[in-house]
Design a protein around this motif. Structure first.
Motif, mmCIF file in Angstrom:
data_model
loop_
_atom_site.group_PDB
_atom_site.id
_atom_site.type_symbol
_atom_site.label_atom_id
_atom_site.label_comp_id
_atom_site.label_asym_id
_atom_site.label_seq_id
_atom_site.Cartn_x
_atom_site.Cartn_y
_atom_site.Cartn_z
ATOM 1 N N SER A 1 0.825 -1.206 0.000
ATOM 2 C CA SER A 1 0.000 0.000 0.000
ATOM 3 C C SER A 1 0.856 1.252 0.000
ATOM 4 O O SER A 1 0.334 2.359 0.012
ATOM 5 N N PHE A 2 2.185 1.083 -0.038
ATOM 6 C CA PHE A 2 3.063 2.227 0.174
ATOM 7 C C PHE A 2 3.907 2.584 -1.031
ATOM 8 O O PHE A 2 4.605 3.582 -1.015
ATOM 9 N N SER A 3 3.878 1.777 -2.106
ATOM 10 C CA SER A 3 4.540 2.217 -3.340
ATOM 11 C C SER A 3 3.741 3.356 -3.948
ATOM 12 O O SER A 3 2.512 3.427 -3.829
ATOM 13 N N SER A 4 4.434 4.231 -4.642
ATOM 14 C CA SER A 4 3.750 5.380 -5.235
ATOM 15 C C SER A 4 2.997 5.009 -6.501
ATOM 16 O O SER A 4 2.094 5.733 -6.930
ATOM 17 N N SER A 5 3.353 3.899 -7.124
ATOM 18 C CA SER A 5 2.689 3.494 -8.366
ATOM 19 C C SER A 5 2.873 1.989 -8.543
ATOM 20 O O SER A 5 3.584 1.340 -7.784
ATOM 21 N N SER A 6 2.219 1.465 -9.568
ATOM 22 C CA SER A 6 2.330 0.041 -9.929
ATOM 23 C C SER A 6 2.134 -0.853 -8.717
ATOM 24 O O SER A 6 3.004 -1.616 -8.315
ATOM 25 N N LYS A 7 0.941 -0.773 -8.138
ATOM 26 C CA LYS A 7 0.644 -1.604 -6.972
ATOM 27 C C LYS A 7 -0.804 -2.069 -7.045
ATOM 28 O O LYS A 7 -1.703 -1.321 -7.437
ATOM 29 N N ASN A 8 -1.043 -3.288 -6.676
ATOM 30 C CA ASN A 8 -2.393 -3.839 -6.617
ATOM 31 C C ASN A 8 -2.950 -3.826 -5.211
ATOM 32 O O ASN A 8 -4.134 -4.098 -5.020
ATOM 33 N N GLU A 9 -2.102 -3.547 -4.217
ATOM 34 C CA GLU A 9 -2.483 -3.701 -2.825
ATOM 35 C C GLU A 9 -3.033 -5.117 -2.642
ATOM 36 O O GLU A 9 -2.346 -6.087 -2.950
ATOM 37 N N LEU A 10 -4.262 -5.287 -2.215
ATOM 38 C CA LEU A 10 -4.906 -6.604 -2.152
ATOM 39 C C LEU A 10 -6.341 -6.434 -2.615
ATOM 40 O O LEU A 10 -7.181 -5.863 -1.911
ATOM 41 N N LYS A 11 -6.591 -6.945 -3.810
ATOM 42 C CA LYS A 11 -7.910 -6.802 -4.413
ATOM 43 C C LYS A 11 -8.561 -8.166 -4.553
ATOM 44 O O LYS A 11 -7.890 -9.163 -4.808
ATOM 45 N N ILE A 12 -9.878 -8.150 -4.381
ATOM 46 C CA ILE A 12 -10.655 -9.351 -4.652
ATOM 47 C C ILE A 12 -11.442 -9.120 -5.935
ATOM 48 O O ILE A 12 -11.961 -8.020 -6.174
ATOM 49 N N GLN A 13 -11.471 -10.122 -6.788
ATOM 50 C CA GLN A 13 -12.267 -10.082 -8.001
ATOM 51 C C GLN A 13 -13.285 -11.210 -7.932
ATOM 52 O O GLN A 13 -12.926 -12.377 -7.726
ATOM 53 N N ILE A 14 -14.555 -10.855 -8.072
ATOM 54 C CA ILE A 14 -15.643 -11.820 -7.975
ATOM 55 C C ILE A 14 -16.362 -11.875 -9.319
ATOM 56 O O ILE A 14 -16.840 -10.848 -9.831
ATOM 57 N N ARG A 15 -16.397 -13.053 -9.902
ATOM 58 C CA ARG A 15 -17.090 -13.274 -11.177
ATOM 59 C C ARG A 15 -18.412 -13.955 -10.858
ATOM 60 O O ARG A 15 -18.435 -15.066 -10.295
ATOM 61 N N PHE A 16 -19.550 -13.329 -11.228
ATOM 62 C CA PHE A 16 -20.846 -13.849 -10.814
ATOM 63 C C PHE A 16 -21.932 -13.385 -11.775
ATOM 64 O O PHE A 16 -21.723 -12.518 -12.641
#
Length: 991
Positions: free
Chosen positions: A565-580
């Motif tokens: 969460s601390f890079s200035s760019s190119s970061k995904n952090e933690l994402k959830i993707q739900i396909r429904f």
């Protein structure tokens, strides 16, 4: 056959007129190699501009100049004698050294235009006219400047006046891609290219030697080994090639480690101590008949372990006079040194007077000398190119080794915006050790990979994945090798799936359970093959309102580093993707006037999840990920739906928000699927309603970026960086030292080890092309970081890849032997037989069998070593049931575990028709059943000298049948013992 036989051996008969003598050559520091000036030379192979010996002048980029040293003797004068050429063709290319017709030493280089005076620059040592039959020490240094001041020639450490000749505009050598390096030869002229000379050594350095080094190397004209620093000599690290010609070897080894090994054509050794059973003269050398004991030489192979062995020998010698002094004094504490130097043993038939017509039987080294007043005892051990050698050989300043790597590897790919699943990433990588921790990790590599496959990987144990790192860089020089570096933060982007659903709600459909909502290692959709999904069907009744919550906990891996969460760019952090998708969404009511609430929500319930399976409705909702609302869907005929879609949500924001209060999602990741409806304020009549609808979840996946947070702002941050000892690479291993092709097979790696580390020449070994065909699918994945004896690694590869390696003592060539025929499916046939032995050819016949304990009827074979854990990725249970029943072997007996560290080909679980197909099938020829063993003495010398270990033979017209069988089988010679006039063999049934 292993021994290269002169014609008089193959023509020898079994009659009594064959008289055999053995010759013994004991080498010392003043032995030398003799070139006849006609067609004797050493071929050092093709060289190019990048070859170690092809140096540039100091005026060129990266130019160092050159120094050359050699001990030389010319038996005749008045002719041009070629000494060395680095890159010779039909035109003047590279540089070369010779003695001219005026008996002066010349150093020359060319421009590769033609072969005239205008295409070369020549520097002549003009003071000393060399004398015949005199040893000279010569040193040449040159910056390749066209001025004579740039070159010096020293004869016995005295500088010569330099005279220039040729074109002064040729300022540095031109090197071509198809030039050849030779000793005793050049190819500029069509005839008389050879040099008539004697040589003890020849060395080439990068740079110009100073006076201290020149004096040390000169050593008052005595031989001085140059492969290690000693006294005032400190330039061994700058050697680009170094050959010694006083060792009696059947090939020349580049002791600098730069692989300019060579094959000897015609040249013969002189200056050794010549001994024999009987007085004899060969090539004008008198051999003293003082050896009184009959030595025995035994060569053997173990087809079960794929090893070869040559015995030691002992000699008893009469302590007679040699050149006016006791032979014991000559051997030790005299003017010559014989300890740890080569001993060659030859067989001489019927007083043959040419050494090329004698058969070399043995190649050893002298280890022990004992004597009394009348006799001397010598102990001689077998000498091999791999003796006392280890690998890896290159060290960084830290003391860590640059690794040795063989095989073809594949890096993983996963970057920001193009993330791949950790679970789907390959393990086709190898470890590289970190040698430096700072703002980058510097990892030791086996070669200069340039910018090809430069991505480094981090091993994430929780998902058993090698994650490619964002920061990649090409190889750079480092100490004596190369490193590849990556940034300290180990930033990596990837996808992953949940590990499990530890707390499952009972409200998921019985056939479409929660586990189907996160299965697979790809982005799952309704069109995936196979298409799976988890489904929740809502049917909840209520008065005025109805609510149904289905809470599910997802267990995600614990990673080594923080979500970024601390890079200035190119970061995904933690994402959830739900396909429904949502179908049949409606609420049935028994009142007019409509609904005030009618929706389905996907909620991040991690903050309030708790650990109960059924969550009480009083527990508040977390942040909403997705909402579908339709107040008009108040009957089945008005039902609505949500088309298949992917919803993305950043979980890390709420993790960090709740950090101080609860320690970051203390109950893990919970998802709530919530369906609710409420009667509208203006509704009249009844108050019963039922919420309906279903949600199909095809996929639940996570997208993240991980990295080390701190460099040195805290002790913890620095400790985390220092904790990283290894990263991983998908670059290919070493290329073939004989043609620079890719090494993908085990026998190719074995051959390269022999050339690269044992100093063997690059010529094809015997049987190599056939082995190449038989082992065409036996791929290798092998890496070595710690020091190990070379012979242990060679024998490991021999065993795992099913072949035996030997050195032919008569020509110094490698030879590969394995159990195979040339018929269909590698079956044996008559063309494979070297000799058929009959009762008149042998005596003292003994027939026995191999032991039942040698049979392998069932084995657990582990292969494909894990790059990080050193466990094995593949386990094969291979079984041959027939002999288990035949020999009463019980279920828990005779089941060894075999670990294969280098072989990447998975063994078969049963014996294949083609026994060369895999590891288990191959060895079944040797250990799949009890085999017959035949011991006998060969009385027919003609056939006896045809034979060597590894040869296929047959027996016929014998006085007795072997047990209850016949003589139709094929046998491999696995042991042969030779003494003067006597040959004994052991042959093992193989087909």
């Amino acid at each position: 056959m292993s021994l290269s036989q002169p014609s008089n051996y193959s023509g020898a008969s079994q009659l009594g007129n064959v008289k055999e003598n053995w010759l013994f050559q004991l080498f010392n520091q003043d032995s030398y190699l003799q070139f006849d000036g006609v067609d004797d030379y050493i071929d050092l192979g093709t060289t190019t501009a990048s070859s170690s010996i092809n140096l540039l002048g100091t005026s060129e980029d990266n130019g160092t100049g050159i120094s050359v040293s050699f001990l030389i003797n010319f038996p005749e004068l008045g002719q041009t004698e070629s000494i060395f050429a680095s890159n010779t063709t039909a035109t003047y290319s590279g540089y070369w050294i010779d003695k001219d017709a005026n008996n002066k030493i010349r150093f020359q280089w060319g421009d590769d235009v033609s072969a005239t005076q205008h295409d070369r620059r020549t520097m002549i040592g003009n003071d000393t006219a060399l004398s015949a039959n005199t040893w000279y020490h010569v040193i040449i240094t040159s910056t390749f400047a066209n001025a004579t001041s740039g070159t010096n020639i020293y004869i016995n450490n005295v500088a010569e006046t330099i005279e220039g000749d040729g074109n002064t505009e040729v300022t540095t050598p031109t090197y071509v891609s198809d030039g050849k390096a030779y000793i005793g030869r050049e190819d500029f002229t069509a005839t008389n290219y050879g040099g008539k000379l004697y040589l003890k050594n020849l060395a080439i350095w990068a740079g110009v030697l100073d006076s201290n080094n020149r004096t040390a190397i000169y050593n008052s004209g005595n031989f001085f080994s140059l492969d290690e620093d000693s006294g005032n000599y400190n330039q061994s690290s700058n050697l680009k090639a170094y050959w010694e010609f006083n060792n009696g070897e059947n090939f020349v080894q580049d002791l600098s480690g730069n692989l300019q090994n060579g094959t000897i054509t015609g040249a013969t050794y002189k200056g050794f101590l010549p001994l024999a059973y009987r007085d004899t003269t060969v090539n004008n050398v008198f051999y003293h008949g003082v050896v009184k004991s009959s030595a025995s030489i035994r060569n053997s192979i173990d087809v079960l372990k794929s090893k070869s062995k040559t015995s030691n020998i002992s000699l008893s010698i009469i302590n007679s006079k040699y050149q006016g002094t006791d032979l014991s004094k000559e051997l030790f504490l005299g003017s010559n040194n014989y300890y740890n130097r080569t001993v060659k043993v030859f067989s001489q038939l019927n007083e043959i007077s040419d050494i090329s017509e004698c058969l070399q039987l043995y190649h050893g080294r002298l280890t022990t000398i004992k004597h009394n007043d009348s006799s001397i005892n010598l102990s001689i051990v077998s000498k091999s190119p791999w003796d006392n050698k280890t690998l890896p050989t290159l060290k960084a300043g830290s003391g860590r080794f640059f690794p040795v790597v063989y095989g073809s590897y594949t890096p993983n790919s996963s970057s920001f915006g193009s993330e791949a699943y950790a679970e789907a990433m390959g393990n086709d990588v190898f470890p590289v050790e970190v040698d430096y921790w700072g703002f980058s990790y510097k990892c030791l590599f086996h070669k200069n990979i340039g910018s090809t496959d430069k991505t480094l990987h981090y091993y994430e144990e929780s998902v058993d994945a090698f994650l490619p790192l964002e920061d990649d860089n090409g190889a750079i020089p480092y100490d004596s090798g190369y490193v590849v570096a990556t940034k300290w933060n180990l930033k990596r982007h990837f996808k992953f799936k949940a590990i499990d659903v530890p707390l499952r709600s009972s409200n998921w459909d019985s056939t479409n359970l929660a586990g189907f909502a996160f299965d697979g290692i790809a982005d799952e959709t309704s069109t995936s093959n196979p298409s799976t999904f988890g489904q929740i069907t809502f049917n909840e009744a209520g008065t005025s309102s109805a609510t149904k919550r289905v809470d599910t906990q997802f267990d995600i891996p614990a990673f080594d580093d923080e979500f970024d969460s601390f890079s200035s760019s190119s970061k995904n952090e933690l994402k959830i993707q739900i396909r429904f998708k949502i179908d049949n969404f409606h609420t049935t009511v028994n009142f007019p006037g409509g609904l005030s609430v009618n929706q389905m929500e996907i909620i991040d319930q991690s903050r309030f999840g708790g650990n109960a399976i059924n969550i009480d409705n009083t527990i508040q909702d977390g942040p909403t990920i997705f909402t579908h609302s339709d107040l008009n869907a108040d009957s089945s005929s008005d039902a609505s739906s949500v088309s298949e879609r992917t919803e993305e949500y950043n979980i890390l924001t709420h993790m960090n928000f709740y950090k101080d209060n609860s320690g970051e999602y203390e109950d893990g990741l919970w998802l709530r699927i919530k369906r609710r409806a409420s009667k509208g304020d203006s509704s009249q009549g009844g108050d019963l309603l039922t919420v309906k609808g279903n949600i199909k979840i095809y996929d639940t996946r996570f997208l993240t970026t991980l990295r080390v947070r701190n460099f040195n702002s805290s002790q913890e941050g620095m400790a985390r960086i220092r904790d990283v000892k290894k990263l991983y690479s998908g670059a290919d291993g070493l290329s073939a030292s004989w043609d620079n092709s890719a090494i993908t097979l085990g026998h190719q790696a074995h051959r390269d080890l022999l050339i690269r580390y044992a100093g063997m020449p690059t010529i094809d070994p015997e049987n190599y092309s056939t082995l190449n065909s038989d082992r065409s699918s036996w791929t290798i994945k092998y890496y070595q970081h710690e020091e190990e004896d070379l012979i242990k690694i060679l024998e490991k590869l021999q065993y795992e890849f099913g072949f035996v390696h030997m050195i032919n003592p008569s020509n110094g060539k490698s030879k590969y032997v394995w159990i195979h025929g040339t018929g269909t499916n590698n079956a044996f046939r008559v063309e494979d037989v070297v000799a058929t032995l009959k009762k008149s050819d042998i005596s003292n016949l003994n027939i026995s069998t191999t032991s039942v304990k040698d049979i392998v009827t069932k084995a657990i074979i582990n292969s494909n070593r894990h790059p990080a854990t050193n466990k094995y990725l593949t386990q094969t249970t291979a079984e041959n049931s027939t002999p288990r029943k035949k020999y009463n072997i019980k279920s828990k007996e005779n089941t060894p575990t075999i670990n294969l560290d280098a072989l990447a080909l998975t063994p078969s679980s049963t014996i294949a028709t083609d026994k060369q197909a895999d590891f288990y099938s191959y060895y079944s020829q040797a250990n799949g059943d009890v085999k017959k063993l035949i011991d006998c003495e060969i009385v027919n010398i003609q056939k006896g000298y045809l034979l060597e270990v590894g040869d296929i033979i047959k027996f016929d017209d014998m006085v007795v049948e072997p047990f209850g069988s016949n003589w139709n089988n094929y046998y491999m010679i696995v042991s042969i013992s030779r003494s003067a006039g006597k040959i004994k063999i052991t042959a093992r049934e193989v087909g």
